[in-house]
Write a protein that holds these residues in place. Structure first.
Motif, short mmCIF file in Angstrom:
data_model
loop_
_atom_site.label_atom_id
_atom_site.label_comp_id
_atom_site.label_asym_id
_atom_site.label_seq_id
_atom_site.Cartn_x
_atom_site.Cartn_y
_atom_site.Cartn_z
N ILE B 304 0.94 -1.13 -0.10
CA ILE B 304 -0.31 0.01 -0.03
C ILE B 304 0.93 1.19 0.08
CG2 ILE B 304 -0.37 -0.29 2.47
CD1 ILE B 304 -2.87 1.22 2.28
N CYS B 305 2.03 1.13 0.62
CA CYS B 305 2.97 2.12 0.76
C CYS B 305 3.59 2.76 -0.73
CB CYS B 305 4.33 1.96 1.43
SG CYS B 305 3.71 1.62 3.20
N LYS B 306 3.54 1.81 -1.44
CA LYS B 306 4.04 2.22 -2.91
C LYS B 306 2.99 3.00 -3.56
CE LYS B 306 7.18 -1.65 -2.99
NZ LYS B 306 7.02 -3.15 -3.38
N GLU B 307 1.63 2.67 -3.13
CA GLU B 307 0.54 3.17 -4.21
C GLU B 307 -0.13 4.31 -3.46
OE1 GLU B 307 -1.36 -0.54 -4.47
OE2 GLU B 307 0.39 -1.47 -5.56
N GLU B 308 -0.40 4.17 -2.39
CA GLU B 308 -1.22 5.17 -1.72
C GLU B 308 -0.46 6.28 -0.83
OE1 GLU B 308 -5.17 4.90 0.88
OE2 GLU B 308 -5.11 3.33 -0.72
N GLU B 309 -0.54 7.53 -1.07
CA GLU B 309 0.29 8.56 -0.22
C GLU B 309 -0.55 8.72 1.23
OE1 GLU B 309 1.54 11.98 -2.24
OE2 GLU B 309 2.69 12.43 -0.45
N PRO B 310 0.24 8.58 2.18
CA PRO B 310 -0.66 8.66 3.48
C PRO B 310 -0.69 10.04 3.87
CG PRO B 310 1.76 7.97 4.02
CD PRO B 310 1.46 7.93 2.53
N ASP B 311 -1.63 10.47 4.45
CA ASP B 311 -1.98 11.89 5.02
C ASP B 311 -1.38 11.97 6.31
OD1 ASP B 311 -3.73 12.65 2.73
OD2 ASP B 311 -5.19 11.69 3.52
N LEU B 312 -1.37 13.36 6.46
CA LEU B 312 -0.80 13.75 7.88
C LEU B 312 -1.94 13.54 8.78
CD1 LEU B 312 1.85 14.71 9.24
CD2 LEU B 312 1.17 16.89 8.92
N ILE B 313 -1.80 12.46 9.61
CA ILE B 313 -3.34 12.48 10.53
C ILE B 313 -2.79 12.64 12.07
CG2 ILE B 313 -5.06 11.41 8.99
CD1 ILE B 313 -3.92 8.87 10.05
N GLU B 314 -3.85 12.88 12.95
CA GLU B 314 -3.56 13.27 14.18
C GLU B 314 -3.76 11.70 14.91
OE1 GLU B 314 -5.81 16.33 15.94
OE2 GLU B 314 -4.50 16.59 17.51
N ILE B 315 -2.79 11.06 15.28
CA ILE B 315 -2.65 9.91 15.92
C ILE B 315 -3.17 10.10 17.39
CG2 ILE B 315 -1.31 7.69 16.55
CD1 ILE B 315 -1.79 8.02 13.67
N GLU B 316 -2.47 10.91 18.46
CA GLU B 316 -2.91 11.25 19.48
C GLU B 316 -2.95 12.64 19.59
OE1 GLU B 316 0.25 10.39 22.52
OE2 GLU B 316 1.65 10.07 20.90
N GLU B 317 -3.50 13.22 20.45
CA GLU B 317 -3.74 14.72 20.69
C GLU B 317 -2.47 15.44 20.28
OE1 GLU B 317 -4.90 16.77 24.10
OE2 GLU B 317 -4.82 18.49 22.87
N GLY B 318 -2.48 16.24 19.48
CA GLY B 318 -1.21 17.03 18.88
C GLY B 318 0.13 16.27 18.39
N HIS B 319 -0.43 15.06 17.95
CA HIS B 319 0.64 14.34 17.36
C HIS B 319 0.48 13.69 15.74
CE1 HIS B 319 4.29 11.05 18.25
NE2 HIS B 319 4.27 11.89 17.03
N PHE B 320 0.90 14.40 15.04
CA PHE B 320 0.52 14.16 13.68
C PHE B 320 1.58 13.29 12.94
CE2 PHE B 320 -1.56 18.05 14.81
CZ PHE B 320 -2.76 18.08 14.52
N VAL B 321 1.10 12.34 12.11
CA VAL B 321 2.00 11.48 11.49
C VAL B 321 1.35 11.10 10.22
CG1 VAL B 321 3.32 9.07 11.66
CG2 VAL B 321 2.46 10.31 13.71
N ALA B 322 2.38 11.01 9.32
CA ALA B 322 1.94 10.75 7.85
C ALA B 322 2.38 9.14 7.61
CB ALA B 322 2.44 11.58 6.70
N CYS B 323 1.85 8.11 7.95
CA CYS B 323 2.30 6.83 7.69
C CYS B 323 1.02 5.87 7.88
CB CYS B 323 3.28 6.41 8.76
SG CYS B 323 3.74 4.81 8.71
N HIS B 324 0.93 4.75 6.89
CA HIS B 324 -0.36 4.13 6.81
C HIS B 324 -0.35 3.09 8.13
CE1 HIS B 324 -1.22 5.09 2.94
NE2 HIS B 324 -0.23 4.98 2.44
N PHE B 325 0.70 3.16 8.72
CA PHE B 325 0.96 2.03 9.78
C PHE B 325 1.48 2.60 11.21
CE2 PHE B 325 1.95 -0.15 5.86
CZ PHE B 325 0.88 -1.04 5.78
N ALA B 326 1.14 4.09 11.14
CA ALA B 326 1.68 4.62 12.31
C ALA B 326 1.03 4.20 13.72
CB ALA B 326 1.19 6.21 12.30
N GLU B 327 -0.23 3.69 13.60
CA GLU B 327 -1.08 3.26 14.82
C GLU B 327 -0.49 2.03 15.31
OE1 GLU B 327 -5.45 4.76 14.29
OE2 GLU B 327 -4.41 4.75 12.84
N LYS B 328 0.13 1.17 14.52
CA LYS B 328 0.79 -0.08 14.87
C LYS B 328 2.02 0.07 15.56
CE LYS B 328 -1.65 -2.65 11.40
NZ LYS B 328 -1.76 -2.58 10.11
N PHE B 329 2.74 1.12 15.43
CA PHE B 329 3.95 1.23 15.89
C PHE B 329 4.02 1.55 17.28
CE2 PHE B 329 5.35 2.39 11.64
CZ PHE B 329 5.79 1.12 11.26
#
Lengths: 336, 329, 290
Positions: B304-329
């Motif tokens: 999926i990383c090769k095809e879809e560009e991840p958005d910068l999303i708020e994973i926890e309050e005030g912490h933005f990450v642009a990664c498809h698997f951010a929540e897993k880390f």
């Protein structure tokens, strides 16, 4: 007893410029053992690069080694003829630089330049040299070395160029590699690659490395023993763990307090006051005294010799015991 | 002006885009674009320091230059307080520039070698008619003292100073026009370690004295950690992670941030860490990889990383990450 | 402040022996040029640049008390050398001045505006540079006719390109400097940026270049005169004097003085300007101040 590969004794390299004599290196002593990495650390103008160029006798026409001995495997390099010296360079002692474009000639392919060194020093044929060059490029982690060997330096990225330069330097299996700020121009993720590579290659070839850098982090990671230079002199000389745990010269101590740390919380940094002195106008006495909070009248008039204050821990400071007291108070403070 | 935790927003950057053309041939046709900044958004609040960190070619300097309109933007919006900076022209733009200043990396190229220190610092004051005559001289003297130089230095030329002192002059020049926001572009990168600490402390002192807001651009993660309140990590023209300093350094979520942190050599030989050594080089911003731009070097990349560009999303309050698997880390 | 600056320049000159020598030589030439009517009073005050006829014999005459540098082509060489100093200054100042002005204009327009303007102006410059100077000058003087003014026009027409390139290159370089960005960021107006930041950092190399060219221009003019393209016969000009010896080239013993005296004057003139130019370069470089 460890085996000494290189010993530098009382090295003095001066530059005779129009504005006066620059004592870039002024009485430096150290040794490099076989298989170890010696870190030479200091800020700009402290003489660390001039020291390494003096070892290879690669100074420009204004610079002259006015005193001292550089003993490499029992021979004083300063007594050798230019011819004999050429044989040592590249073959026994190799050097890599901060900016690979300095060492790589832009009009020849990477392969040509590595092969040239191999043919010159190992007396092998062209085909054999090419094979060795490809092998070397593979060792330094350049992908598809059979293809890359025919590329020109400008076709490679910064990190790849640095690898190519390392390949060139190591192609003749030198006993000593002098690395002058080899990762300073690189990004941190590439720096990590190159440092890792240097460690692997050192293990494989068993060579000694003189690692010249201003980055205490790189020193901590790479060096076995460290010489800290300031204004043309070594002010502290110890093994790496001792140096970082227990810096005894006020300059080393100040340097360590002034770097922002990733691993420790600091509200405010504690910089060394003042400016790095001008090499044409070094202060009298201990050259660090204008910036030193422990300076006394003696420091202002008399230059300290480097002496062993603990086993294998040398410093050049009159007043180091004062610093010890301060450190002790701090430790008690931290404990409370 | 919207508020957040009682703090006023001073700058809003929305979807900033800046490409540089590559021209070739006799007619200087545009043959490709360097996508230096490709959709970057962030807010800066009054009195805080936002650190912008990344490796060469990630676009961090271009962000700073484009905010100041030293490069003309190609897309997006920048609001200083509530004023649209990109539509300002002429006199209005000059007035705005008084409020937003910059400190450069190179202490040599950033000062005109043929001007005396007094004139270098006074230039902005004269341009904006903030003072003249003896008042101006007093102001320059005062500024020199503020940055730790002596007023006697006023009549000297830049080459008579060391790198650290020149950087102080550059800071005085920026301060001279009473700015509210200062962009520090690798402001300490060219300096020796012992001098770097002096300048960092000076910047911190000035910030509290003049209630300044900083955007601090640097490749050095340790410097960023020391000076910033909030940190944005950039990779190939995009922000990949944005968070409060503590959150980012205690709990980095993007694989690139993690690798970057582990790659910094720690000045303590007793500390041995697990290092993440990234493979390969940073790809060219002329032709950035598809999908997530980091996927070519990412140790965790999936299809999926090769095809879809991840958005910068708020994973926890005030912490933005642009990664498809951010929540897993 | 200004006084201090002047003092600095003077001190600098005196500390550098070669620069001092250049300056002394140059002052010597200036004095000779000013005092020409005193040193060698003209016979016809309305037409002082005409070297008076000294003898009707076509044979060259070696130096004698009456003609200290000898006589060639019926003319007194001493008179020619003295008044030729004025000609040399005139050629140098006018040609260097005008061609530099043209060069600065074209170069700075190209440098400031860039893009298409730059492209067109620089291609024109290239075309001018690609024409061999001597050939072009010969063609032009053939069209315009003989005479020193025509030679100067030819030299100006084909002499501005180096300056244009120099100033354009300098502007392109200075434009990238961070202090220009800093000035822009401060809101300094465009005109002020050009006057305060760009010009002071680009113009000094040009001044040095002018000084260096002053000498070589005189050589070029002499070469044209030697080829018969320069001043009319009898004009007080070092090159013209040299051209007289053309007929006696095979007989050096008989005509050495016609080469040595104007030649020496020329060599010293070039040397003076070059040494002064060298010194100026050091002085103008603020990095070498102190």
């Amino acid at each position: 007893m460890k085996d000494v590969l290189l010993q530098v004794k009382n090295l003095k390299t001066y530059f005779f410029t129009e504005d006066g004599v620059v004592k870039a290196v002024d009485g430096v002593n150290f040794e490099v053992y076989r298989g170890e990495t010696l870190g030479l650390v200091g800020e700009s103008g402290c003489g660390k690069s001039v020291t390494s160029l003096s070892i290879l006798r690669l100074l420009d026409e204004k610079g002259r080694i006015v005193d001292g001995e550089i003993i490499f495997e029992g021979k004083n390099l300063l007594d050798l003829s230019e011819e004999e010296m050429r044989n040592i360079r590249g073959n026994d002692i190799a050097m890599i630089f901060q900016e690979p474009m300095v060492a790589l000639n832009p009009v020849y392919t990477v392969g040509d330049q590595i092969m040239e060194a191999i043919i010159l020093h190992q007396k092998v044929g062209k085909n054999e040299a090419r094979k060795k060059a490809i092998e070397m490029l593979r060792k330094v982690g350049i992908p598809e070395p059979e293809k890359r060997i025919d590329e020109y330096p400008h076709e490679l990225s910064g990190g790849m160029r640095q690898r190519a330069m390392i390949a060139m330097a190591l192609s003749c299996h030198p006993k000593l590699l002098i690395a002058d700020e080899p990762t300073t121009a690189l990004d941190v993720t590439i720096q990590a690659q190159i440092l890792e590579l240097m460690k692997e290659l050192q293990k494989e070839f068993g060579m000694s490395i003189i690692m010249i850098t201003h980055d205490l982090g790189v020193i901590a990671e790479m060096a076995d023993r460290v010489a800290v230079m300031y204004a043309g002199k070594i002010v502290e000389y110890a093994d790496v763990k001792t140096l970082f745990k227990d810096p005894k010269h006020p300059y080393t101590w100040g340097l360590m307090n002034s770097i922002p740390r990733l691993d420790v919380e600091q509200e405010k940094l504690k910089p060394i006051p003042g400016i790095v002195p001008d090499a044409l106008n070094f202060p009298p006495g201990c050259k660090f005294h204008p910036r030193c909070e422990f300076a006394t009248d003696r420091c202002r008039s008399e230059e300290p010799e480097i002496i062993e204050v603990e086993k294998d821990h040398l410093i050049a400071c009159w007043n180091w015991e004062e610093l010890e007291k301060v450190k002790k108070i701090r430790r008690i403070g931290d404990a409370v | 002006m919207r508020e957040k935790d009682g703090k006023n927003r001073i700058l809003r950057v929305e979807n900033l885009v800046k490409y540089f053309p590559i021209r070739a041939g006799v007619f200087k046709r545009i043959v490709a674009w360097v996508k230096a900044v490709d959709g970057v958004s962030f807010d800066v609040y009054e009195g805080e320091t936002l650190g912008l960190v990344g490796e060469s070619g990630c676009g961090k300097t271009t962000v700073g230059m484009t905010i100041l309109r030293l490069y003309e933007p190609m897309g997006g919006k920048v609001y200083f307080r509530d004023i649209d900076m990109f539509s300002a022209k002429g006199e209005r733009l000059r007035k705005l520039r008084q409020k937003v200043q910059i400190i450069f990396q190179d202490p040599y190229s950033s000062l005109n070698p043929r001007m005396r220190v007094k004139n270098i610092i006074a230039e902005g004051i004269r341009t904006h008619k903030l003072a003249s005559g003896s008042e101006l001289t007093d102001r320059v003297a005062d500024l020199l003292k503020k940055v730790g130089l002596s007023p006697d230095h006023m009549n000297r030329f830049p080459h008579e100073f060391s790198g650290g002192q020149r950087q102080r002059i550059g800071i005085a020049r920026a301060l001279a026009v009473n700015p509210e926001l200062i962009i520090c572009d690798e402001a300490v990168s060219a300096l020796d370690v012992s001098i770097q600490a002096q300048i960092l402390n000076l910047l911190k002192d000035l910030q509290s004295e003049f209630k300044l807001t900083y955007i601090f651009i640097s490749h050095a993660l340790n410097v960023i950690k020391h000076i910033s309140d909030k940190v944005a990590v950039m990779y190939l023209g995009k922000i990949v992670e944005l968070a409060d300093k503590k959150k980012l350094f205690d709990n980095p979520l993007h694989p690139y941030t993690k690798a970057l942190m582990s790659a910094i050599p720690i000045p303590d030989p007793e500390v041995r860490r697990e290092k993440i050594i990234l493979k390969g080089d940073v790809p060219s911003p002329i032709n950035p990889p598809s999908g997530c731009r980091f996927h070519t070097r990412c140790p965790f990349a999936k299809d999926i990383c090769k095809e879809e560009e991840p958005d910068l999303i708020e994973i926890e309050e005030g912490h933005f990450v642009a990664c498809h698997f951010a929540e897993k880390f | 402040m200004v006084k201090k600056e002047v003092k600095r320049v003077v001190k600098k000159f005196f500390r550098n022996p070669t620069a001092l020598m250049g300056l002394i030589l140059l002052i010597f030439f200036i004095i000779v040029a000013i005092l020409a009517p005193v040193i060698s009073p003209p016979q016809d005050p309305d037409n002082p640049y005409r070297i008076p006829i000294a003898t009707w014999s076509l044979e060259p005459k070696p130096p004698s008390p009456q003609h200290p540098f000898g006589v060639i082509g019926q003319r007194d060489i001493f008179y020619g050398v003295i008044w030729g100093t004025r000609t040399a200054f005139r050629i140098g100042l006018i040609v260097a001045g005008v061609s530099t002005l043209i060069g600065i204009t074209i170069g700075s327009i190209a440098g400031y505006f860039g893009g298409w303007v730059d492209e067109i102006l620089m291609r024109i410059t290239d075309i001018f540079m690609s024409i061999p100077f001597l050939v072009a000058a010969m063609v032009l003087t053939t069209i315009l006719g003989k005479g020193l003014d025509k030679v100067m026009i030819a030299m100006i027409t084909f002499g501005w390109m180096a300056t244009a390139r120099l100033i354009r290159g300098n502007i392109l370089q200075v434009k990238e400097e961070q202090f220009i960005l800093a000035a822009k960021a401060l809101g300094v107006k465009h005109f002020a940026i050009i006057v305060k930041h760009i010009l002071p950092n680009t113009i000094f190399p040009v001044i040095v270049q002018i000084s260096m060219r002053m000498g070589s221009l005189v050589i070029t003019a002499a070469a044209l005169s030697f080829l018969g393209l320069g001043a009319e016969m009898g004009y007080a000009d070092w090159g013209t004097l040299l051209s007289y010896s053309r007929n006696w080239l095979t007989d050096f013993e008989k005509s050495w003085f016609a080469i040595v005296f104007p030649g020496t004057a020329m060599v010293l003139f070039v040397l003076a300007w070059n040494l002064v130019g060298d010194a100026l370069r050091d002085i103008f470089d603020p990095r070498l101040r102190g």
